[in-house]
Write a protein that holds these residues in place. Structure first.
Motif, short mmCIF file in Angstrom:
data_model
loop_
_atom_site.label_atom_id
_atom_site.label_comp_id
_atom_site.label_asym_id
_atom_site.label_seq_id
_atom_site.Cartn_x
_atom_site.Cartn_y
_atom_site.Cartn_z
N CYS A 198 0.84 -1.19 0.00
CA CYS A 198 0.00 0.00 0.00
C CYS A 198 0.88 1.25 0.00
CB CYS A 198 -0.94 0.01 1.20
SG CYS A 198 -0.08 0.22 2.78
N ILE A 199 0.24 2.35 -0.20
CA ILE A 199 0.90 3.64 -0.13
C ILE A 199 0.26 4.40 1.03
CG2 ILE A 199 1.28 5.84 -1.32
CD1 ILE A 199 1.05 4.25 -3.96
N ASP A 200 1.08 4.84 1.99
CA ASP A 200 0.55 5.63 3.10
C ASP A 200 -0.02 6.94 2.57
OD1 ASP A 200 1.40 3.77 4.96
OD2 ASP A 200 3.28 4.80 5.38
N TYR A 201 -1.21 7.27 3.01
CA TYR A 201 -1.77 8.57 2.64
C TYR A 201 -2.00 9.42 3.88
CZ TYR A 201 -6.41 7.14 4.19
OH TYR A 201 -7.48 6.73 4.94
N LEU A 202 -1.87 8.80 5.07
CA LEU A 202 -2.06 9.55 6.30
C LEU A 202 -1.34 8.83 7.42
CD1 LEU A 202 -3.62 11.81 7.88
CD2 LEU A 202 -5.41 10.10 8.22
N ILE A 203 -0.58 9.56 8.18
CA ILE A 203 0.08 9.02 9.36
C ILE A 203 -0.29 9.95 10.51
CG2 ILE A 203 2.29 8.51 10.49
CD1 ILE A 203 3.43 7.95 7.68
N GLY A 204 -0.73 9.38 11.60
CA GLY A 204 -1.15 10.23 12.72
C GLY A 204 -0.88 9.57 14.05
N LYS A 205 -1.18 10.29 15.10
CA LYS A 205 -1.01 9.81 16.46
C LYS A 205 -2.25 10.17 17.24
CE LYS A 205 2.15 10.15 20.37
NZ LYS A 205 3.38 10.77 20.87
N ILE A 206 -2.79 9.19 17.96
CA ILE A 206 -3.98 9.40 18.77
C ILE A 206 -3.59 9.24 20.22
CG2 ILE A 206 -6.29 8.57 19.36
CD1 ILE A 206 -6.51 7.55 16.48
#
Length: 96
Positions: A86-94
């Motif tokens: 896959c291709i990352d389109y969003l990286i975040g931290k919760i």
């Protein structure tokens, strides 16, 4: 017409040829997605269906959108394991 239909969307599937056990397309205009390029959630229902029909537990699938989605699916009975590139389109931290 699909946008007017009741439900979340429409999945279309067929037996695959050569390297794919099955192919599919997913349309979800009610959610603002005319055609999804690779729908993991759809494959949680498609995998058990094709696993039973083909008498296999591990399947290669292709979602035939213009971008294409290639998925390796494993039927684990009460769960479906899906993998692929896959291709990352969003990286975040919760933080909770």
């Amino acid at each position: 017409l699909l946008a007017k239909a009741k439900g979340r969307g429409c999945l279309v599937t067929a037996p695959g040829m050569e390297v794919f056990d099955f192919v599919s397309r997913g349309f979800f205009p009610q959610s603002g997605i005319d055609e999804d390029p690779a729908t993991g959630s759809a494959h949680t229902t498609l995998t058990p269906y094709w696993a039973k029909r083909l008498d296999k537990t591990e399947l290669n699938a292709c979602q035939l959108s213009s971008r294409k989605g290639y998925l390796r699916c494993k039927n684990l009975g009460d769960r479906t394991q899906i993998s692929g590139k896959c291709i990352d389109y969003l990286i975040g931290k919760i933080s909770i």
